[in-house]
Structures are given as structure tokens and as C-alpha cells.
Design a protein around this motif. Sequence first.
Motif, PDB file in Angstrom:
ATOM      1  N   THR A  27      37.266  34.677  47.633  1.00  0.00           N
ATOM      2  CA  THR A  27      36.551  35.435  48.909  1.00  0.00           C
ATOM      3  C   THR A  27      37.253  36.665  49.214  1.00  0.00           C
ATOM      4  OG1 THR A  27      37.923  34.140  50.610  1.00  0.00           O
ATOM      5  CG2 THR A  27      36.022  33.205  49.859  1.00  0.00           C
ATOM      6  N   HIS A  28      36.289  37.520  49.760  1.00  0.00           N
ATOM      7  CA  HIS A  28      37.223  38.695  50.440  1.00  0.00           C
ATOM      8  C   HIS A  28      38.329  38.548  51.206  1.00  0.00           C
ATOM      9  CE1 HIS A  28      33.719  41.555  49.886  1.00  0.00           C
ATOM     10  NE2 HIS A  28      33.662  40.603  48.793  1.00  0.00           N
ATOM     11  N   GLU A  29      38.214  37.513  52.172  1.00  0.00           N
ATOM     12  CA  GLU A  29      39.355  37.074  53.141  1.00  0.00           C
ATOM     13  C   GLU A  29      40.506  36.604  52.335  1.00  0.00           C
ATOM     14  OE1 GLU A  29      39.469  34.314  57.005  1.00  0.00           O
ATOM     15  OE2 GLU A  29      37.465  35.275  56.443  1.00  0.00           O
ATOM     16  N   ALA A  32      42.204  39.576  50.777  1.00  0.00           N
ATOM     17  CA  ALA A  32      42.927  40.318  51.831  1.00  0.00           C
ATOM     18  C   ALA A  32      44.314  39.987  52.113  1.00  0.00           C
ATOM     19  CB  ALA A  32      42.122  40.387  53.195  1.00  0.00           C
ATOM     20  N   ARG A  39      40.316  42.741  55.477  1.00  0.00           N
ATOM     21  CA  ARG A  39      38.971  42.271  54.952  1.00  0.00           C
ATOM     22  C   ARG A  39      38.272  43.545  54.414  1.00  0.00           C
ATOM     23  NH1 ARG A  39      34.163  41.199  54.847  1.00  0.00           N
ATOM     24  NH2 ARG A  39      32.996  39.355  53.775  1.00  0.00           N
ATOM     25  N   THR A  43      36.812  45.066  50.865  1.00  0.00           N
ATOM     26  CA  THR A  43      35.295  45.170  50.556  1.00  0.00           C
ATOM     27  C   THR A  43      35.287  46.749  50.102  1.00  0.00           C
ATOM     28  OG1 THR A  43      34.914  43.822  52.259  1.00  0.00           O
ATOM     29  CG2 THR A  43      33.258  45.372  51.737  1.00  0.00           C
TER      30      THR A  43
END
Length: 91
Positions: A27-29, A32, A39, A43
Motif C-alpha cells: 500500500t501507499h501507506e 510511506a 502518503r 503517491t
Amino acid sequence: MHHVDARLARWILMIDDRVDGNHIDVTHEFLAVMIASGRSGVTDALHVLEGKRLIYSNRSLVTVRDRAALEEFAGPAYGPAERGLVHELAS
């Protein structure tokens, strides 16, 4: 030390070194956290890498499209230490 785009490229390369195939479920999270960025920064960096056709990113999935060019983009952020570890593990 490196710009968020290069840190993300490095991290994607390091994951790619350790998984079968070129698809990474992440995931992006999570990215990050791993590259110490927000985040929204991840992206934006994913969009940069996609715009250069180095990766394809979709919800919770990153696909490496051009590994050699991704390594070139990462520059010194993905150096001998990262490569050496992979070659050492493969032996």
C-alpha cells in the motif's frame, strides 16, 4: 539523503530483489512508512515513476516494468550494498 522519488525507486528495487515475479503487493501507506515520507509524497513519487514507464501502480499493487531503467533512476540510492546483499543471498 536522497529525494523521495529515488528512495522509493530503491525500496521497490529491494523488494523486487526478494520476491518472485515483478508484482509487489504493497500500500501507499506502508511505502510511506518504509521511506519516511508522507502518503501524498509516495503517491506523487509513484506518479513520477509511472510517467517514466518504470513501474505500473494500481491499488495496493506495484509492477516493475523496466528494472534496468528503475536502477538507473535510483542512482546512488540503490548501490553496491543493496546489490551485494542480493548476490550474497543467491549464492
